[in-house]
Design a protein around this motif. Structure first.
Motif, short mmCIF file in Angstrom:
data_model
loop_
_atom_site.label_atom_id
_atom_site.label_comp_id
_atom_site.label_asym_id
_atom_site.label_seq_id
_atom_site.Cartn_x
_atom_site.Cartn_y
_atom_site.Cartn_z
N ALA A 101 -11.54 -5.47 2.97
CA ALA A 101 -10.82 -6.11 1.88
C ALA A 101 -9.43 -5.52 1.69
CB ALA A 101 -11.62 -6.00 0.58
N LEU A 102 -9.30 -4.22 1.86
CA LEU A 102 -8.00 -3.59 1.69
C LEU A 102 -7.02 -4.08 2.75
CD1 LEU A 102 -6.76 -1.58 -0.28
CD2 LEU A 102 -7.29 0.24 1.34
N GLU A 103 -7.49 -4.19 3.99
CA GLU A 103 -6.63 -4.73 5.05
C GLU A 103 -6.19 -6.16 4.72
OE1 GLU A 103 -7.76 -4.07 9.25
OE2 GLU A 103 -9.56 -3.15 8.40
N GLN A 104 -7.11 -6.96 4.21
CA GLN A 104 -6.80 -8.37 3.94
C GLN A 104 -5.80 -8.54 2.81
OE1 GLN A 104 -10.94 -9.50 3.46
NE2 GLN A 104 -10.82 -10.84 5.25
N GLN A 105 -5.64 -7.52 1.96
CA GLN A 105 -4.70 -7.60 0.85
C GLN A 105 -3.32 -7.06 1.20
OE1 GLN A 105 -6.71 -6.60 -3.16
NE2 GLN A 105 -8.05 -5.78 -1.60
N ALA A 106 -3.14 -6.60 2.42
CA ALA A 106 -1.84 -6.09 2.84
C ALA A 106 -0.86 -7.24 3.02
CB ALA A 106 -1.97 -5.30 4.14
N LEU A 111 0.83 -1.20 0.00
CA LEU A 111 0.00 0.00 0.00
C LEU A 111 0.87 1.26 0.00
CD1 LEU A 111 -2.74 -1.11 2.55
CD2 LEU A 111 -2.75 -1.36 0.07
N PHE A 112 1.69 1.35 -1.06
CA PHE A 112 2.58 2.50 -1.25
C PHE A 112 3.58 2.65 -0.11
CE2 PHE A 112 -1.37 3.34 -3.49
CZ PHE A 112 -0.91 3.65 -4.77
N GLY A 113 3.96 1.53 0.51
CA GLY A 113 4.94 1.57 1.59
C GLY A 113 4.35 1.77 2.96
N LEU A 114 3.05 2.03 3.04
CA LEU A 114 2.44 2.32 4.34
C LEU A 114 2.44 1.10 5.25
CD1 LEU A 114 1.04 4.36 6.12
CD2 LEU A 114 -1.13 3.79 5.03
N VAL A 115 2.27 -0.10 4.67
CA VAL A 115 2.26 -1.31 5.49
C VAL A 115 3.60 -1.46 6.21
CG1 VAL A 115 2.17 -3.83 5.45
CG2 VAL A 115 0.49 -2.49 4.16
N SER A 116 4.67 -1.21 5.49
CA SER A 116 6.00 -1.33 6.10
C SER A 116 6.16 -0.36 7.27
CB SER A 116 7.08 -1.08 5.05
OG SER A 116 6.98 -2.02 4.00
N GLU A 176 -4.26 -2.63 12.72
CA GLU A 176 -5.42 -2.44 13.59
C GLU A 176 -5.47 -1.01 14.11
OE1 GLU A 176 -5.43 -5.33 16.66
OE2 GLU A 176 -5.63 -7.04 15.30
N TRP A 177 -4.30 -0.47 14.44
CA TRP A 177 -4.24 0.92 14.89
C TRP A 177 -4.67 1.86 13.77
CZ3 TRP A 177 -1.09 5.01 13.24
CH2 TRP A 177 -1.12 6.15 14.06
N ALA A 178 -4.20 1.57 12.54
CA ALA A 178 -4.55 2.42 11.41
C ALA A 178 -6.06 2.41 11.17
CB ALA A 178 -3.83 1.95 10.15
N PHE A 184 -5.33 -13.10 6.54
CA PHE A 184 -6.09 -13.70 5.45
C PHE A 184 -5.15 -14.33 4.42
CE2 PHE A 184 -7.86 -13.53 1.18
CZ PHE A 184 -9.09 -14.13 1.35
N LEU A 185 -4.13 -13.59 4.00
CA LEU A 185 -3.20 -14.12 3.00
C LEU A 185 -2.32 -15.22 3.58
CD1 LEU A 185 -2.12 -10.88 1.11
CD2 LEU A 185 -3.68 -12.67 0.32
N ASP A 186 -1.93 -15.08 4.84
CA ASP A 186 -1.15 -16.15 5.46
C ASP A 186 -1.92 -17.46 5.47
OD1 ASP A 186 0.96 -14.45 5.89
OD2 ASP A 186 0.55 -14.13 8.02
#
Length: 342
Positions: free
Chosen positions: A230-235, A201-206, A216-218, A240-242
């Motif tokens: 859905a956006l959280e699950q695609q991070a 997500l443009f580096g935001l996840v990192s 969760e804080w975000a 979800f992905l794990d």
């Protein structure tokens, strides 16, 4: 994933970075009838049936879809279609995040129909009362896709279907295949710009991974229209992905192909697009056609990418190799930002 919510994520990332520095210093009106939802799910889905024109650019399709809710590309969702001997499997198209069947498939859908396929597309994962689809829990969305595929098979008397998913749609479809028994009825899965192992997500996840509370804080702090389930699950690294990729990221009953771009604006590192099971086929458009630097938002309207999809679905009639023409990096991104935000 989808343009306007993700572009706002980029702006949010900048604002979040500033906030961290300071802290360290001190549902639409639908043209088609809504299909009954899965019991207990806070998500709606729809079979669109308001036929709109074919489109050649993503931003034109997105603009038309916004002005004409419930639209479907020509030749798509004709439930009287009978599969032919040449194309015995209907093709089911699954759109991306914060989007719909028309916005993402107004080029490929008519092309497939014109080539003699029976073609179908749903609008899945909508927030009740929201203005778009592909925002809600992807597990529920995969269940909605399962119901839709069952309806397609019943209408066409087809034993199996092929599925083409764009962005989130690829992962929703893979969850259906791998976790909900879809491998028994899906011969081919094709993921276009698939966030197989997630995006940053443009580096935001990192950035968030280095802060207490992480995503969760975000979710608690950022405005609700910036964050969807859905956006959280695609991070990258999401539970979800794990779960989906744990053990094996494919199922033996289905053939898998990813088609990605090394300059994808959303899925970075680009290696997160590929499936890691050795039986899968992973294609990168820039490796096959170095002149083509199409990214995430252009891919469902990129001629080279669409030729690859058509070739995967029917290798005997593939244009090999497809014509390779120059596409500069970033083509179409500004137009999508303007369309989705103004």
């Amino acid at each position: 994933m989808r343009a306007h919510r993700q572009m706002r994520w980029a702006a949010a990332g900048a604002a979040l970075g500033m906030g961290l520095a300071v802290s360290m210093l001190g549902a639409p009106v639908a043209a088609a009838e809504e299909v009954p939802d899965i019991p207990g799910a806070i998500s709606v889905w729809q079979v669109p049936d308001r036929v709109g024109p074919a489109q050649i650019t993503h931003h034109d399709a997105a603009r038309y879809a916004r002005q004409h809710p419930g639209s479907v590309p020509p030749g798509v969702n004709e439930f009287t279609c009978t599969p032919t001997g040449e194309h015995p499997r209907p093709v089911v198209l699954v759109h991306g995040t914060d989007s719909n069947a028309y916005s993402d498939w107004a080029s490929l859908g008519p092309r497939l129909a014109g080539a003699g396929y029976c073609v179908f597309a749903l609008n899945y994962g909508g927030e009740p009362g929201g203005d778009n689809y592909g925002t809600e829990d992807m597990t529920v969305s995969a269940g909605q896709l399962a119901q839709f595929v069952a309806a397609v098979r019943d209408a066409t008397a087809a034993a199996e279907v092929d599925i083409v998913g764009y962005s989130q749609g690829a992962t929703v479809a893979r969850y259906f295949v791998n976790r909900l028994g879809g491998a028994a009825v899906v011969d081919q899965w094709v993921g276009l710009a698939s966030p197989t192992y997630g995006g940053t997500l443009f580096g935001l996840v990192s950035v968030l991974e280095q802060t207490p509370g992480g995503m969760e804080w975000a979710t608690a702090v950022l405005p609700p229209d910036l964050v969807s389930p859905a956006l959280e699950q695609q991070a990258q690294g999401s539970p979800f992905l794990d779960d989906l990729n744990g053990g094996a990221d494919t199922d033996a009953g289905t053939r898998y192909t990813t088609i990605g771009s090394r300059v994808d604006e959303v899925i970075q590192p680009a290696t997160n697009i590929a499936l890691r099971d050795g039986s899968a086929t992973n294609l990168m458009i820039g490796d096959l056609c170095p002149l083509n630097q199409s990214g995430h938002f252009r891919m469902p309207y990129d001629e080279y990418s669409l030729q690859l999809v058509m070739g995967v679905l029917d290798p005997a009639r593939a244009v090999s190799p497809p014509p390779c023409t120059a596409v500069p990096a970033g083509t179409g991104v500004l137009e999508m930002i303007l369309t989705e935000n103004f």
